[in-house]
Design an enzyme around this catalytic site. Sequence first.
Site, PDB file in Angstrom:
ATOM      1  N   CYS A 188      -2.957   2.587  10.313  1.00  0.00           N
ATOM      2  CA  CYS A 188      -2.885   2.635   8.844  1.00  0.00           C
ATOM      3  C   CYS A 188      -1.535   2.096   8.362  1.00  0.00           C
ATOM      4  CB  CYS A 188      -3.099   4.077   8.384  1.00  0.00           C
ATOM      5  SG  CYS A 188      -2.689   4.349   6.661  1.00  0.00           S
ATOM      6  N   CYS A 235       0.674   4.852   6.865  1.00  0.00           N
ATOM      7  CA  CYS A 235       1.217   5.720   7.923  1.00  0.00           C
ATOM      8  C   CYS A 235       2.388   5.025   8.625  1.00  0.00           C
ATOM      9  CB  CYS A 235       0.138   6.092   8.939  1.00  0.00           C
ATOM     10  SG  CYS A 235      -0.989   7.381   8.380  1.00  0.00           S
ATOM     11  N   ASP A 250       5.632  -0.732  -5.192  1.00  0.00           N
ATOM     12  CA  ASP A 250       4.512  -1.583  -4.774  1.00  0.00           C
ATOM     13  C   ASP A 250       5.042  -2.987  -4.489  1.00  0.00           C
ATOM     14  OD1 ASP A 250       1.167  -1.363  -5.243  1.00  0.00           O
ATOM     15  OD2 ASP A 250       2.036  -3.370  -5.069  1.00  0.00           O
ATOM     16  N   HIS A 305      -2.104  11.569   6.727  1.00  0.00           N
ATOM     17  CA  HIS A 305      -3.137  10.565   6.479  1.00  0.00           C
ATOM     18  C   HIS A 305      -4.369  11.232   5.886  1.00  0.00           C
ATOM     19  CE1 HIS A 305      -5.313   6.802   6.906  1.00  0.00           C
ATOM     20  NE2 HIS A 305      -6.354   7.557   7.232  1.00  0.00           N
ATOM     21  N   GLY A 319     -12.111  -0.116  -6.019  1.00  0.00           N
ATOM     22  CA  GLY A 319     -11.043  -1.116  -5.914  1.00  0.00           C
ATOM     23  C   GLY A 319      -9.963  -0.762  -4.901  1.00  0.00           C
ATOM     24  N   HIS A 340      -5.300   4.888   2.617  1.00  0.00           N
ATOM     25  CA  HIS A 340      -4.431   6.063   2.759  1.00  0.00           C
ATOM     26  C   HIS A 340      -4.175   6.478   1.317  1.00  0.00           C
ATOM     27  CE1 HIS A 340      -0.747   8.150   4.768  1.00  0.00           C
ATOM     28  NE2 HIS A 340      -0.687   8.480   3.475  1.00  0.00           N
ATOM     29  N   HIS A 362      -3.245   7.158  -2.233  1.00  0.00           N
ATOM     30  CA  HIS A 362      -2.032   6.781  -2.966  1.00  0.00           C
ATOM     31  C   HIS A 362      -2.315   6.781  -4.451  1.00  0.00           C
ATOM     32  CE1 HIS A 362      -4.176   3.011  -2.012  1.00  0.00           C
ATOM     33  NE2 HIS A 362      -3.732   2.552  -3.174  1.00  0.00           N
ATOM     34  N   HIS A 378      -0.947   5.061  -7.923  1.00  0.00           N
ATOM     35  CA  HIS A 378      -0.117   4.054  -8.561  1.00  0.00           C
ATOM     36  C   HIS A 378       0.514   4.689  -9.801  1.00  0.00           C
ATOM     37  CE1 HIS A 378      -1.974   0.403  -6.608  1.00  0.00           C
ATOM     38  NE2 HIS A 378      -2.949   1.265  -6.407  1.00  0.00           N
TER      39      HIS A 378
END
Length: 119
Positions: A7, A10, A33, A49, A99, A104, A106, A108
């Site tokens: 990953c 990870c 990002d 994870h 999308g 993993h 997350h 935004h």
Amino acid sequence: MTHDPNCLFCKIVAGLIPCKKVHEDEDILAFHDIHPWAPVHFLIIPKIHIASLAQVGPEHATLLGRIMTLAPRLALQEGCNPYPQGGFRLLSNTGAEGGQEVHHLHFHVMGGPRPWHRG
Ligand code: 5GP
Ligand code: ZN
């Protein structure tokens, strides 16, 4: 599984891939990002994870609560303007139709003056 060696995120948590860190504690990492959509664009991830929000259960409530309460503080720290004229967008793409590209979990966090590159 708390860590998936294949990953990408990870690997970032493990320090194998560099990132521009915004915040780190025992359970959570936040970093910029690599392809920002907005003047401020960073990701908040749990260090363990979890593939996506679809895998989240009651045992993750404290962790998710901490991420949610961290988001507005980090948004201001990273240059988002204050609410209500400023603010930010918090987004978690989940699954292919949602999308999601990196599997993993997350969140935004995007903000700053418009127009943005996307969104
Ligand atoms: P998703 O589409 O899965 O919600 O978002 C994955 C995000 O991870 C994308 O916005 C993409 O730009 C970002 N990303 C992909 N690879 C890397 C990387 O190696 N480093 C950083 N910092 N961000 C990445
Ligand atoms: Zn992972």
